[in-house]
Design a protein around this motif. Structure first.
Motif, PDB file in Angstrom:
ATOM      1  N   TYR A   1      -5.184   9.474  -2.244  1.00  0.00           N
ATOM      2  CA  TYR A   1      -5.556   9.913  -1.182  1.00  0.00           C
ATOM      3  C   TYR A   1      -6.374   9.019  -0.197  1.00  0.00           C
ATOM      4  CZ  TYR A   1      -3.460  14.536  -1.741  1.00  0.00           C
ATOM      5  OH  TYR A   1      -2.392  15.726  -2.086  1.00  0.00           O
ATOM      6  N   GLU A   2      -6.891   8.155  -0.816  1.00  0.00           N
ATOM      7  CA  GLU A   2      -7.733   7.062  -0.385  1.00  0.00           C
ATOM      8  C   GLU A   2      -7.174   5.935   0.108  1.00  0.00           C
ATOM      9  OE1 GLU A   2     -10.485   6.153  -3.459  1.00  0.00           O
ATOM     10  OE2 GLU A   2     -11.480   7.861  -3.352  1.00  0.00           O
ATOM     11  N   LEU A   3      -5.822   5.776  -0.077  1.00  0.00           N
ATOM     12  CA  LEU A   3      -5.144   4.768   0.530  1.00  0.00           C
ATOM     13  C   LEU A   3      -4.557   5.105   1.879  1.00  0.00           C
ATOM     14  CD1 LEU A   3      -2.674   3.435  -2.469  1.00  0.00           C
ATOM     15  CD2 LEU A   3      -4.636   2.182  -1.156  1.00  0.00           C
TER      16      LEU A   3
ATOM     17  N   SER B   1       0.787   4.030  -3.064  1.00  0.00           N
ATOM     18  CA  SER B   1       0.410   5.493  -2.825  1.00  0.00           C
ATOM     19  C   SER B   1       1.429   6.107  -3.767  1.00  0.00           C
ATOM     20  CB  SER B   1       0.150   5.801  -1.464  1.00  0.00           C
ATOM     21  OG  SER B   1       1.378   5.777  -0.965  1.00  0.00           O
TER      22      SER B   1
ATOM     23  N   LYS C   1       0.934  -1.299   0.104  1.00  0.00           N
ATOM     24  CA  LYS C   1      -0.058   0.208   0.017  1.00  0.00           C
ATOM     25  C   LYS C   1       0.794   1.228  -0.001  1.00  0.00           C
ATOM     26  CE  LYS C   1      -4.232  -1.539   2.041  1.00  0.00           C
ATOM     27  NZ  LYS C   1      -5.167  -1.623   3.023  1.00  0.00           N
TER      28      LYS C   1
ATOM     29  N   LYS D   1      -8.080  10.966 -11.167  1.00  0.00           N
ATOM     30  CA  LYS D   1      -8.339   9.697 -10.904  1.00  0.00           C
ATOM     31  C   LYS D   1      -7.357   9.053  -9.966  1.00  0.00           C
ATOM     32  CE  LYS D   1      -9.218   5.046 -12.678  1.00  0.00           C
ATOM     33  NZ  LYS D   1      -9.241   4.075 -13.901  1.00  0.00           N
ATOM     34  N   SER D   2      -6.082   9.220 -10.349  1.00  0.00           N
ATOM     35  CA  SER D   2      -4.723   8.691  -9.547  1.00  0.00           C
ATOM     36  C   SER D   2      -4.589   9.499  -8.293  1.00  0.00           C
ATOM     37  CB  SER D   2      -3.371   9.298 -10.349  1.00  0.00           C
ATOM     38  OG  SER D   2      -3.624   8.325 -11.652  1.00  0.00           O
TER      39      SER D   2
ATOM     40  N   TYR E   1       0.768   8.645  -6.964  1.00  0.00           N
ATOM     41  CA  TYR E   1       1.091   9.885  -7.173  1.00  0.00           C
ATOM     42  C   TYR E   1       2.066  10.447  -8.620  1.00  0.00           C
ATOM     43  CZ  TYR E   1       3.683  14.318  -5.996  1.00  0.00           C
ATOM     44  OH  TYR E   1       4.131  15.593  -6.051  1.00  0.00           O
TER      45      TYR E   1
ATOM     46  N   ARG F   1      -6.862  10.761  -6.638  1.00  0.00           N
ATOM     47  CA  ARG F   1      -7.952  10.483  -5.580  1.00  0.00           C
ATOM     48  C   ARG F   1      -7.942   9.303  -5.169  1.00  0.00           C
ATOM     49  NH1 ARG F   1     -13.594  11.991  -8.760  1.00  0.00           N
ATOM     50  NH2 ARG F   1     -13.830  14.452  -7.517  1.00  0.00           N
ATOM     51  N   ALA F   2      -7.127   8.414  -5.825  1.00  0.00           N
ATOM     52  CA  ALA F   2      -6.738   6.886  -5.416  1.00  0.00           C
ATOM     53  C   ALA F   2      -5.632   6.973  -4.373  1.00  0.00           C
ATOM     54  CB  ALA F   2      -6.546   5.960  -6.623  1.00  0.00           C
TER      55      ALA F   2
END
Length: 182
Positions: A180-182, A153, A149, A174-175, A157, A177-178
């Protein structure tokens, strides 16, 4: 601990020098090599690139002599990054590729992810966005396969940054957001 603590690089440097003297007193080649490695990292952080390079090269020779492939491979990574900072692209690529090859042989997945990410950034800096994306995608695949993980991230980034450079704002969003969600 001091090496990783903010504002403690002077203390870390002094401690590593003491450590080196003890390893030298007891003729511990591997200890001297690892300590030299860390002194190089500190000099690199201080942007003393010539001194960092000298320390990295000393450590590399010592680690090769004692047969420490894992340590040698970490130095390939650091040398690649240092040469990239200096603008010596041929040497940077050479060491990044050696880093990838060695970590693949060691089956050290986290190292493979870092090597692929470094090669992606190398190509991104060159404006070779297609090749950069291929390396980032390979890095992301390894992260997903082994559930890495933190590394995932970082890759997301850089995919976001690459997407911005290509004016692909949908993919960048999209990238990020993904990321920041990790």
């Amino acid at each position: 601990v001091a090496r990783w603590s903010k504002g403690e690089s002077d203390a870390a440097y002094a401690l590593f020098n003491q450590s080196f003297a003890l390893y030298e007193k007891h003729s511990n080649q591997r200890g001297m090599a690892i300590t030299t490695f860390h002194l190089g990292i500190i000099e690199d952080g201080w942007n003393h690139l010539d001194l960092a390079l000298s320390l990295y090269e000393q450590s590399l020779a010592q680690l090769e002599q004692v047969g420490d492939l894992w340590g040698v491979t970490r130095l390939y990574q650091l040398l690649g990054q240092l040469f990239l900072k200096q603008g010596d692209l041929e040497k940077a690529r050479y060491f990044f590729e050696k880093h990838l090859d060695s970590d693949e042989r060691l089956q050290f997945r986290e190292g493979v992810v870092v090597a692929l990410r470094n090669l992606g950034n190398f190509h991104r800096y060159q404006g070779d966005y297609v090749q950069a994306k291929l390396y980032f995608d390979r890095s992301l695949e390894v992260c997903q396969e082994y559930n890495l993980k933190d590394d995932k991230s970082k890759v997301l980034y850089f995919i976001g940054i690459l997407s911005l450079q290509q004016n692909n704002y949908v993919q960048a969003l999209k990238s990020f957001r993904a990321f920041y969600e990790l």
